[in-house]
Design a protein around this motif. Structure first.
Motif, short mmCIF file in Angstrom:
data_model
loop_
_atom_site.label_atom_id
_atom_site.label_comp_id
_atom_site.label_asym_id
_atom_site.label_seq_id
_atom_site.Cartn_x
_atom_site.Cartn_y
_atom_site.Cartn_z
N ARG A 162 41.31 38.24 -15.58
CA ARG A 162 41.67 39.01 -14.39
C ARG A 162 41.73 38.12 -13.14
O ARG A 162 42.11 38.58 -12.08
CB ARG A 162 40.66 40.12 -14.14
CG ARG A 162 40.69 41.18 -15.19
CD ARG A 162 39.75 42.29 -14.82
NE ARG A 162 39.65 43.26 -15.88
CZ ARG A 162 38.94 44.37 -15.80
NH1 ARG A 162 38.26 44.63 -14.69
NH2 ARG A 162 38.88 45.20 -16.80
N GLY A 163 41.30 36.87 -13.27
CA GLY A 163 41.31 35.97 -12.13
C GLY A 163 40.18 36.23 -11.16
O GLY A 163 40.31 35.98 -9.97
N LEU A 164 39.05 36.73 -11.65
CA LEU A 164 37.92 37.05 -10.80
C LEU A 164 37.00 35.84 -10.65
O LEU A 164 36.85 35.04 -11.57
CB LEU A 164 37.12 38.20 -11.41
CG LEU A 164 37.86 39.50 -11.65
CD1 LEU A 164 36.94 40.50 -12.33
CD2 LEU A 164 38.37 40.06 -10.34
N ASP A 165 36.38 35.75 -9.50
CA ASP A 165 35.36 34.73 -9.25
C ASP A 165 34.09 35.45 -8.85
O ASP A 165 34.06 36.15 -7.84
CB ASP A 165 35.83 33.79 -8.14
CG ASP A 165 34.84 32.66 -7.89
OD1 ASP A 165 33.98 32.42 -8.75
OD2 ASP A 165 34.95 32.03 -6.83
N GLU A 166 33.04 35.26 -9.63
CA GLU A 166 31.81 36.02 -9.39
C GLU A 166 31.12 35.66 -8.09
O GLU A 166 30.30 36.41 -7.58
CB GLU A 166 30.85 35.83 -10.54
CG GLU A 166 30.32 34.42 -10.67
CD GLU A 166 29.42 34.25 -11.85
OE1 GLU A 166 28.21 34.43 -11.69
OE2 GLU A 166 29.95 33.96 -12.93
N VAL A 215 28.71 40.13 -15.70
CA VAL A 215 28.58 38.68 -15.87
C VAL A 215 27.24 38.20 -15.30
O VAL A 215 26.51 37.43 -15.94
CB VAL A 215 29.75 37.93 -15.20
CG1 VAL A 215 29.48 36.44 -15.11
CG2 VAL A 215 31.05 38.18 -15.95
N LYS A 216 26.90 38.67 -14.11
CA LYS A 216 25.65 38.25 -13.49
C LYS A 216 24.45 38.72 -14.30
O LYS A 216 23.49 37.97 -14.49
CB LYS A 216 25.57 38.78 -12.06
CG LYS A 216 26.54 38.09 -11.13
CD LYS A 216 26.43 38.60 -9.72
CE LYS A 216 27.42 37.88 -8.81
NZ LYS A 216 27.29 38.28 -7.42
N THR A 217 24.51 39.94 -14.80
CA THR A 217 23.42 40.47 -15.62
C THR A 217 23.28 39.67 -16.92
O THR A 217 22.17 39.34 -17.34
CB THR A 217 23.67 41.95 -15.94
OG1 THR A 217 23.82 42.67 -14.72
CG2 THR A 217 22.54 42.54 -16.75
N ALA A 218 24.40 39.35 -17.54
CA ALA A 218 24.37 38.59 -18.79
C ALA A 218 23.83 37.18 -18.55
O ALA A 218 23.08 36.66 -19.39
CB ALA A 218 25.77 38.53 -19.39
N LEU A 244 32.76 36.77 -19.37
CA LEU A 244 33.43 35.70 -18.66
C LEU A 244 34.92 35.64 -19.02
O LEU A 244 35.76 35.36 -18.16
CB LEU A 244 32.77 34.35 -18.96
CG LEU A 244 31.44 34.09 -18.26
CD1 LEU A 244 30.80 32.83 -18.81
CD2 LEU A 244 31.64 33.99 -16.77
N THR A 245 35.23 35.89 -20.27
CA THR A 245 36.63 35.88 -20.70
C THR A 245 37.43 36.96 -19.97
O THR A 245 38.52 36.70 -19.46
CB THR A 245 36.73 36.07 -22.22
OG1 THR A 245 36.05 35.00 -22.86
CG2 THR A 245 38.18 36.11 -22.68
N VAL A 246 36.88 38.16 -19.92
CA VAL A 246 37.56 39.26 -19.23
C VAL A 246 37.70 38.94 -17.74
O VAL A 246 38.76 39.15 -17.15
CB VAL A 246 36.82 40.59 -19.45
CG1 VAL A 246 37.39 41.68 -18.57
CG2 VAL A 246 36.88 40.99 -20.92
N ALA A 247 36.66 38.39 -17.14
CA ALA A 247 36.71 38.05 -15.72
C ALA A 247 37.76 36.98 -15.45
O ALA A 247 38.52 37.07 -14.47
CB ALA A 247 35.34 37.57 -15.24
N ARG A 248 37.84 35.98 -16.28
CA ARG A 248 38.81 34.91 -16.07
C ARG A 248 40.23 35.39 -16.32
O ARG A 248 41.17 34.94 -15.66
CB ARG A 248 38.47 33.72 -16.96
CG ARG A 248 37.24 33.01 -16.46
CD ARG A 248 36.91 31.79 -17.27
NE ARG A 248 35.70 31.17 -16.74
CZ ARG A 248 34.72 30.70 -17.48
NH1 ARG A 248 34.81 30.74 -18.80
NH2 ARG A 248 33.66 30.16 -16.92
#
Length: 68
Positions: free
Chosen positions: A60-64, A18-21, A54-58
């Motif tokens: 999974r409930g991840l916060d960058e 996510v950060k790289t993108a 971002l979809t995959v992160a959300r």
């Protein structure tokens, strides 16, 4: 990166993606604004890659901002 590959990554790697993108989209937008960008289709694909990550992160409930 396609969705299947993103789902196979662990949480830290998804956040890293996510950060790289985000950095890539920012750089491409900057190049586009200054007239240096030749392949404008790359901007669209970079935005889509960011949205996938971002979809995959959300899901999974991840916060960058808190992990990795």
């Amino acid at each position: 990166m396609d969705t299947k590959a993103l789902r196979d990554l662990d949480d830290a790697e998804v956040i890293k993606q996510v950060k790289t993108a985000r950095r890539e989209v920012f750089g491409l937008r900057f190049q586009h604004a200054t007239g240096e960008l030749e392949n404008t289709a790359g901007l669209r694909s970079a935005k889509r890659d960011l949205a996938r990550a971002l979809t995959v992160a959300r899901q999974r409930g991840l916060d960058e901002n808190t992990k990795a």
